[in-house]
Design an enzyme around this catalytic site. Sequence first.
Site, short mmCIF file in Angstrom:
data_model
loop_
_atom_site.label_atom_id
_atom_site.label_comp_id
_atom_site.label_asym_id
_atom_site.label_seq_id
_atom_site.Cartn_x
_atom_site.Cartn_y
_atom_site.Cartn_z
N HIS A 119 -7.10 -7.83 12.97
CA HIS A 119 -7.34 -8.94 12.06
C HIS A 119 -6.14 -9.02 10.87
O HIS A 119 -6.30 -10.08 10.16
CB HIS A 119 -8.61 -8.60 11.45
CG HIS A 119 -8.70 -7.53 10.35
ND1 HIS A 119 -8.96 -6.25 10.71
CD2 HIS A 119 -8.27 -7.42 9.03
CE1 HIS A 119 -8.80 -5.35 9.88
NE2 HIS A 119 -8.32 -6.22 8.85
N TYR B 101 0.69 -1.31 -0.10
CA TYR B 101 0.00 0.00 0.08
C TYR B 101 0.82 1.31 -0.19
O TYR B 101 0.42 2.33 -0.58
CB TYR B 101 -0.93 -0.04 1.20
CG TYR B 101 -1.83 -1.05 1.30
CD1 TYR B 101 -2.36 -1.77 -0.02
CD2 TYR B 101 -2.37 -1.46 2.64
CE1 TYR B 101 -3.33 -2.65 0.24
CE2 TYR B 101 -3.48 -2.59 2.62
CZ TYR B 101 -3.57 -3.04 1.47
OH TYR B 101 -4.70 -4.21 1.36
#
Length: 350
Positions: free
Chosen positions: A255, A146
Site C-alpha cells: 500500500h 522517518y
Amino acid sequence: PKCSRQDVPHSIISLLDGFKASKTLFTASKLKVFDVLNSSNGLTLEEVAGQINASVLGTERLLEAAVSLGLLKTVKQQNTNVYRNTEQANCFLVSNSPESLHGYILHCNDMVWPLFSHLENAVREGTSQHERAFGKKSEDVFQDAYYSKDEVKLRFMDAMHSIARVTGKDVATAFDLSPYKTACDIGGCTGAMAYEFTKAHPGLSVIVFDLPQVIEMRRYFQPKENDDRVSFVAGDFFTDDLPKADLYILARILHDWSDEKLHVLLSKLSKICTPGCGLLVSEIFLDEERKRPSRALLQALSMTEGKQRSTSEYNDLLEKHGFTPKHIKHTDNLLDAMLFVKEDPNDKRT
Ligand code: SAM
C-alpha cells in the site's frame, strides 16, 4: 428532503468530536498516564498530576475526559476517588505490555496528526504535506522522513513493532504454511512479524529484509527469548538482490507504493521465485466498491505515493508477475491476508 427535528445527527456529532477524543488518547499516552496507573492500585488526581508532572487542573480535565471515553475508571477508596486503568488500557495502552499500541499512538500524535492538520492543502494539491508539516521535502517517506533522525526512526519502528505484535499472530496463522521451510519478510522492520511466524510454524525460519538504517537498530526490539530461526539481512528491495526463500511475506508493504514502483519489486520477486514459491500479502483489503473499511480510506488521506487497494486490484497486480491467488483470510484484526503461489509458466492454461 426536509430533516425531522427528532433526527439528532449522532454520527455527525461524534465525528465533530472525534479529533478531540483522539488527541485525549494521544496526550494521555504521551504523558504516560496509563503507565503511572498501571504500577499502582489506584491514584488520586493529585498523585497522577505529580507523577506526570502536570497541573492539577489540566490533569483533572484529561482524566475526566479519559474516563468518559472508557480509557480509565474511578473507584472509591477510603472515601476518596482514585483513578485506575480499564482492562483494555492495561492491555493495549501501557507502554511495556506485550500487546501495547503505545508506539503507534505516539507515531499518530507526532507524525500523522501534523500531516492531517494540513488536510485541506493535501486535498487541493493532491500531495503529501510533509514539507508544510515538518519543514522538509520527502521524496521517499522512509529514507527522507522517518529515517533522517534516530529519534524519529525509533519512534516509527516502535509504531510498526506495536502493530505487528497486535496483528502478527492472526497473519501468521491465517494459512497452512507447512510446505514452506524458509521465508523472507520483505520490509520486515523490527522482526516482530517474523517472530510470530516462527512461533506459529516450528519448521519455518524467517529472514527479515529491510533497509540498513532499520536493521542496525534491531537490538532495541529484540525479544526476551532468543530465536535463532529469525535472521536479518540489510538491503533496498528496489535495488539490491533479495535473499532466497520459498515463501515471501509482504506485510503492509504494497500500500506504500505506486503500481509502477511495485512492478519493480514484483518483477524481482517473480524472477527469484521458482514454481510453487508462496507470496503472502497482508494489508487492509478494500471492498470492491471502495467503501470500507474506512480505516484504509482515512489512511490514504496522508497522500503518500501509495494507494489502498481491493483484493481484485492486488490479484491483478500479482497475476501480471505470475502469482496465482490461492487463499484469502479476513482476520477480524487490523490486517487481512492473501496467499499467492508462483505458477509454472509451462503450465499456463490457454
Ligand atoms: N512489514 C512490517 C510490518 O508489517 O510491521 C513493516 C511495515 S512498514 C509500513 C514498511 C517497511 O518497509 C519499513 O520497515 C521500511 O523500512 C521498509 N522499507 C521501505 N522501503 C524499503 C526499501 N526500499 N527496501 C527495504 N525495505 C524498505
